[in-house]
Design an enzyme around this catalytic site. Structure first.
Site, PDB file in Angstrom:
ATOM      1  N   LYS A 112      30.441 -87.722 -50.173  1.00 15.65           N
ATOM      2  CA  LYS A 112      30.244 -86.302 -49.833  1.00 15.65           C
ATOM      3  C   LYS A 112      29.308 -86.126 -48.646  1.00 15.65           C
ATOM      4  O   LYS A 112      29.379 -85.128 -47.935  1.00 15.65           O
ATOM      5  CB  LYS A 112      29.660 -85.554 -51.027  1.00 15.65           C
ATOM      6  CG  LYS A 112      30.421 -85.698 -52.311  1.00 15.65           C
ATOM      7  CD  LYS A 112      31.698 -84.924 -52.278  1.00 15.65           C
ATOM      8  CE  LYS A 112      32.482 -85.146 -53.552  1.00 15.65           C
ATOM      9  NZ  LYS A 112      33.661 -84.334 -53.649  1.00 15.65           N
TER      10      LYS A 112
HETATM   11  C1  LIG Z   1      32.334 -90.456 -56.524  1.00 19.49           C
HETATM   12  C2  LIG Z   1      33.553 -89.617 -56.370  1.00 19.49           C
HETATM   13  N1  LIG Z   1      34.737 -90.220 -56.267  1.00 19.49           N
HETATM   14  C3  LIG Z   1      35.868 -89.520 -56.124  1.00 19.49           C
HETATM   15  C4  LIG Z   1      35.861 -88.143 -56.126  1.00 19.49           C
HETATM   16  C5  LIG Z   1      37.158 -87.425 -55.939  1.00 19.49           C
HETATM   17  O1  LIG Z   1      37.246 -86.874 -54.660  1.00 19.49           O
HETATM   18  P1  LIG Z   1      38.135 -85.596 -54.395  1.00 19.49           P
HETATM   19  O2  LIG Z   1      37.554 -84.510 -55.260  1.00 19.49           O
HETATM   20  O3  LIG Z   1      37.972 -85.301 -52.961  1.00 19.49           O
HETATM   21  O4  LIG Z   1      39.500 -85.931 -54.821  1.00 19.49           O
HETATM   22  C6  LIG Z   1      34.641 -87.471 -56.260  1.00 19.49           C
HETATM   23  C7  LIG Z   1      34.531 -85.994 -56.278  1.00 19.49           C
HETATM   24  O5  LIG Z   1      35.016 -85.307 -55.514  1.00 19.49           O
HETATM   25  C8  LIG Z   1      33.468 -88.215 -56.345  1.00 19.49           C
HETATM   26  O6  LIG Z   1      32.288 -87.619 -56.383  1.00 19.49           O
HETATM   27  N1  LIG Z   2      33.900 -84.476 -57.463  1.00 14.12           N
HETATM   28  C1  LIG Z   2      33.317 -83.334 -56.854  1.00 14.12           C
HETATM   29  C2  LIG Z   2      33.977 -82.074 -57.300  1.00 14.12           C
HETATM   30  C3  LIG Z   2      33.901 -81.009 -56.243  1.00 14.12           C
HETATM   31  O1  LIG Z   2      34.686 -81.427 -55.192  1.00 14.12           O
HETATM   32  P1  LIG Z   2      34.720 -80.785 -53.754  1.00 14.12           P
HETATM   33  O2  LIG Z   2      35.141 -81.904 -52.894  1.00 14.12           O
HETATM   34  O3  LIG Z   2      35.670 -79.679 -53.826  1.00 14.12           O
HETATM   35  O4  LIG Z   2      33.385 -80.278 -53.386  1.00 14.12           O
HETATM   36  C4  LIG Z   2      31.816 -83.366 -57.081  1.00 14.12           C
HETATM   37  O5  LIG Z   2      31.264 -84.450 -57.122  1.00 14.12           O
HETATM   38  O6  LIG Z   2      31.193 -82.362 -57.212  1.00 14.12           O
END
Ligand SMILES: Cc1ncc(COP(=O)(O)O)c(C=O)c1O
Ligand SMILES: N[C@@H](CCOP(=O)(O)O)C(=O)O
Length: 462
Positions: A112
């Site tokens: 993120k």
């Molecule tokens: C560590 C981790 N892996 C994978 C994901 C999945 O990613 P996305 O929500 O973009 O599919 C998330 C949350 O978004 C996450 O925090």
């Molecule tokens: N897995 C995410 C969930 C929110 O996802 P986002 O990419 O829409 O912000 C988290 O860790 O919060």
């Protein structure tokens, strides 16, 4: 460069407006009206550039005239200077033709940070120019929240409220959100699951009076700028393995469909990606949908990969928009049906989605076994989310085509699951070593829209 809503009934906006707006006013998500293209020569020219230089070249056409070249370059430089790896997103080899893209070298140890550090800088520039203040409300299953807090803590013109599901994030994730002492940071532990938090956030955006009153802004992947920033590491990694002269596949641990959608955008820009594989944990609505079983939400099942404990994947709407020929009315109808429980995906749309994405799921046992096996075979200690990816990649990959699996978080964010699997308890990096001693500040709150809005209105600074 114009942005349009997936539901077809919101004003077209430029990049900066779309970034500051978050959810479109018709409830949809903003996407570019056209996807800028990069030629094979332009992609080849990325070889040998720094991550920041690749970021500038890949994202620039999407930004339009919202920021000058110099301003955007400085923003990118500031965004990544806190990363503790020179490559920002290093590739390590797991096995013959299987690579791991480590996306956890940013300040909060999850992928993120790549987008959140960038949009933190973009927001600050835009707000300073406009003389505006905003209230950011975010929904998190653990990682978005801590990354958002890190990017916006201490700013005078931004208040940040993060909704997370009480008892369903790891202790490190919770502490990353509850220990910052800045008065503009508010961690709210909601009695519900992530889907409840995300639904409440979207309801707040759809309440125009509340939206205007607090100056609501969103930093979830609702926000197009989040997705865009994540497109960059698909380019940097693929080029380092020989693109555009050879194709590469990706496996992406998936929850809200933001990261894999960034890969899809990279492919549409022109990156030679062979397969994009969605890897889910036991919350496998996406795997079921992509194997023709309709899109039907169930109850979120808590797992050892809690950040992926999601049933309603926000960005799937963006993929459906393309799969339904960019027909906003069709998407609006599907999203209405989702409110009632789910929908069937039409044959034509299914064909489109199957051409773009493969999918697989990993059970809890398979995830634990993959952490142990990968440590033994390669020395790499995986977080449970990355292990879901590696398990699915190993099951589906073509040995002739290089596979990159995204390692989305540092194992130290999930020490209990990692220790259970491998017997190794990963330590936190030195900068976070006192995390367990810091005082926590958190408000436990009912899963109730009125209570949430009331709390936010009562705590924003004038
Ligand atoms: C560590 C981790 N892996 C994978 C994901 C999945 O990613 P996305 O929500 O973009 O599919 C998330 C949350 O978004 C996450 O925090
Ligand atoms: N897995 C995410 C969930 C929110 O996802 P986002 O990419 O829409 O912000 C988290 O860790 O919060």
């Amino acid at each position: 460069m114009k942005y349009i809503s997936t539901r077809g009934a919101a004003p077209e906006l430029n990049f900066e407006e779309a970034m500051l707006t978050g959810l479109a006013r018709d409830g949809g998500l903003y996407v570019p009206a056209q996807i800028p293209q990069m030629s094979a020569d332009e992609i080849a020219a990325l070889a040998g550039l720094t991550y920041e230089e690749v970021a500038q070249r890949v994202m620039r056409p999407f930004i339009g005239d919202a920021f000058s070249d110099d301003e955007f370059g400085e923003i990118i430089a500031r965004a990544y200077d806190q990363f503790n790896h020179a490559a920002r997103a290093p590739l390590v080899q797991l096995d013959s033709n299987h690579f791991l893209l480590e996306l956890f070298h940013g300040p909060t140890l999850a992928f993120k940070d790549f987008a959140m550090q960038l949009i933190g800088q973009l927001f600050q520039s835009a707000l300073a120019r406009r003389g505006e203040r905003i209230t950011i409300v975010g929904a998190t299953s653990g990682d978005t929240g801590s990354a958002a807090i890190e990017a916006f803590r201490g700013l005078d013109n931004v208040d940040v409220f993060i909704l997370f599901p009480h008892g369903r994030v790891s202790e490190v994730q919770r502490r990353q959100m509850t220990t910052p002492s800045e008065s503009n940071v508010h961690a709210l532990a909601v009695d519900g699951d992530f889907d409840d938090c995300q639904a409440a956030l979207k309801d707040m955006f759809n309440d125009f009076e509340f939206r205007e009153e607090v100056g609501l802004a969103g930093v979830n992947s609702i926000n197009w700028a989040r997705v865009l920033a994540q497109v960059v590491y698909y380019f940097s990694s693929t080029v380092s393995l020989g693109a555009p002269h050879r194709k590469v596949s990706f496996t992406v641990p998936t929850g809200n469909f933001g990261d894999i959608f960034a890969g899809y955008i990279a492919k549409r820009i022109g990156l030679p990606i062979d397969r994009l594989i969605v890897a889910t944990n036991q919350n496998d609505i996406l795997h079921r949908s992509l194997t023709g079983q309709g899109y039907r939400k169930g109850q979120v099942q808590p797992s050892i990969s809690p950040s992926m404990d999601i049933q309603v994947s926000s960005n799937f709407e963006r993929a459906l928009f393309d799969a339904y020929g960019r027909d906003g009315d069709a998407v609006t109808q599907l999203m209405d049906e989702l409110q009632q429980g789910g929908f069937e995906i039409s044959q034509g749309a299914m064909q489109y989605l199957r051409e773009q994405f493969d999918s697989g799921r990993a059970s809890e046992e398979e995830t634990l076994a993959t952490i142990a096996q990968t440590l033994t075979s390669s020395g790499e200690l995986l977080c449970p989310h990355s292990a879901v990816g590696v398990k699915v990649a190993n099951a589906l990959r073509d040995p002739e085509v290089p596979m990159i699996t995204l390692a989305t978080a540092h194992p130290a964010k999930f020490p209990d699951a990692v220790e259970q699997a491998s017997g190794v308890r990963p330590p936190l990096p030195p900068a976070m070593a006192d995390m367990y001693d810091r005082a926590e500040r958190v408000t436990r709150i009912a899963n109730d829209l009125g209570a949430l809005k009331g709390h936010i209105k009562g705590h924003i600074r004038a």
